[in-house]
Design an enzyme around this catalytic site. Sequence first.
Site, PDB file in Angstrom:
ATOM      1  N   HIS A  86       0.244  -0.951  -0.017  1.00 46.63           N
ATOM      2  CA  HIS A  86      -0.043   0.098   0.348  1.00 46.63           C
ATOM      3  C   HIS A  86       1.342   1.225   0.145  1.00 46.63           C
ATOM      4  O   HIS A  86       1.993   1.169   0.630  1.00 46.63           O
ATOM      5  CB  HIS A  86      -0.990   0.417   1.177  1.00 46.63           C
ATOM      6  CG  HIS A  86      -2.277   1.008   0.932  1.00 46.63           C
ATOM      7  ND1 HIS A  86      -2.237   2.284   1.532  1.00 46.63           N
ATOM      8  CD2 HIS A  86      -3.474   0.890   1.243  1.00 46.63           C
ATOM      9  CE1 HIS A  86      -2.806   3.398   1.268  1.00 46.63           C
ATOM     10  NE2 HIS A  86      -3.992   2.019   1.236  1.00 46.63           N
ATOM     11  N   GLU A 162      -3.932   1.873  -7.658  1.00 44.19           N
ATOM     12  CA  GLU A 162      -4.356   2.647  -6.642  1.00 44.19           C
ATOM     13  C   GLU A 162      -3.652   3.885  -7.255  1.00 44.19           C
ATOM     14  O   GLU A 162      -2.769   4.218  -6.271  1.00 44.19           O
ATOM     15  CB  GLU A 162      -4.368   2.644  -4.976  1.00 44.19           C
ATOM     16  CG  GLU A 162      -5.476   1.230  -4.782  1.00 44.19           C
ATOM     17  CD  GLU A 162      -5.496   1.030  -3.063  1.00 44.19           C
ATOM     18  OE1 GLU A 162      -6.428   1.411  -3.040  1.00 44.19           O
ATOM     19  OE2 GLU A 162      -4.772   1.271  -2.216  1.00 44.19           O
TER      20      GLU A 162
HETATM   21  P1  PGA Z   1      -9.365   6.037   0.049  1.00 41.24           P
HETATM   22  O1  PGA Z   1      -8.383   5.221   0.271  1.00 41.24           O
HETATM   23  O2  PGA Z   1     -10.751   5.460  -0.531  1.00 41.24           O
HETATM   24  O3  PGA Z   1     -10.004   6.614   1.282  1.00 41.24           O
HETATM   25  O4  PGA Z   1      -9.059   6.836  -1.026  1.00 41.24           O
HETATM   26  C1  PGA Z   1      -8.455   3.769  -0.450  1.00 41.24           C
HETATM   27  C2  PGA Z   1      -6.678   2.972  -0.339  1.00 41.24           C
HETATM   28  O5  PGA Z   1      -6.445   3.460   0.626  1.00 41.24           O
HETATM   29  O6  PGA Z   1      -7.139   1.658  -0.523  1.00 41.24           O
END
Ligand code: PGA
Length: 242
Positions: A86, A162
Site C-alpha cells: 500500500h 490505486e
Molecule cells: P481511500 O483509500 O478510499 O480513502 O482513497 C483507499 C486505499 O488507500 O486503499
Amino acid sequence: MKIIAANWKMHPLSEKEAIKIARASDATNAIIFPPELFLKSIKKVLKKSSLGAQDVFWENGVGAYTGGTSISMLVSAGAKYVLIGHSERRAIFKESNDIVMNKFVASYRGGMKVIFCIGEPWNIRREGLSAINAFMLGQLSSVFKKISRSEFDPSKIIVAYEPIWAIGKGKTAFPEDAEFAAQVVKKWFVKRYGSSPRVLYGGSVDSKNSRYFLEQPSIDGVLVGGASVIADEIKQIIKLSR
Ligand code: PGA
C-alpha cells in the site's frame, strides 16, 4: 461477483464501533481489513465476509522482532488475506520495493492470499500513459521476479490499482483510465504466466462513484478506504456491487 475490499486503515477508535462497521460490511463478496488489534473480535462477528490483515512481518513463526506479527499469528487470528505494498506503507513507513517483495513472498508462500497494491504518483501521471504503465509494471516486476511460473496461482493474488494522487483525496481516476490500467496489468500477467489475477480499483471510492468502476469489464472490484468505515457508505457500496 465483484469484490469489495474494505481497508479500514487506523480506524475506528473503539471495538464497539469496529463491530458496528463489521456488521454493516458482512457480505460474501467483501474482504474486511480492520486494524490488527480488532482482528479476533471482528472474526467473531463476520458470518460471510473474509478477514484480512493490513500488514505482516516477513519472518514466519516466532522470533526476536519487536512489534512484529507473523503470518502464522495472523492466520490463527482468522485472517486469510493480507494487504501488501500500500502506498501509505511505502511512503510513511518507508517500505522499499525489497521490503514489499519480502512481505509478498513470505505471505504468498505462507499460504495467505495477497492483495498487492500498485499505482503511480501525480508526477508520473502528468507524464502520460506510457509513464504510468512503466511505473506500474516496474512495481509488479519487483515482486513477481521472485515468483516462478510453476509457483504462480492467480486465485491467491489480487492486484489493486490505486493511483496515489487519488487515495484519500476525494478525487478518483476516470473509470476508463482505471479500466485501461487493469487491462495493462492483466496483459502483463498473461504474457508472463499464462493467466491473470483479478484487479481492483482503489482511490476515493464511495457509494456515489463505485458503480462507474464496478461496471468496467476488466475491473473485478474496488478497494475502499475512507468510505469503508462509514457503515451506511459501505453497506450501499456492497449493495450496488451485487
Ligand atoms: P481511500 O483509500 O478510499 O480513502 O482513497 C483507499 C486505499 O488507500 O486503499
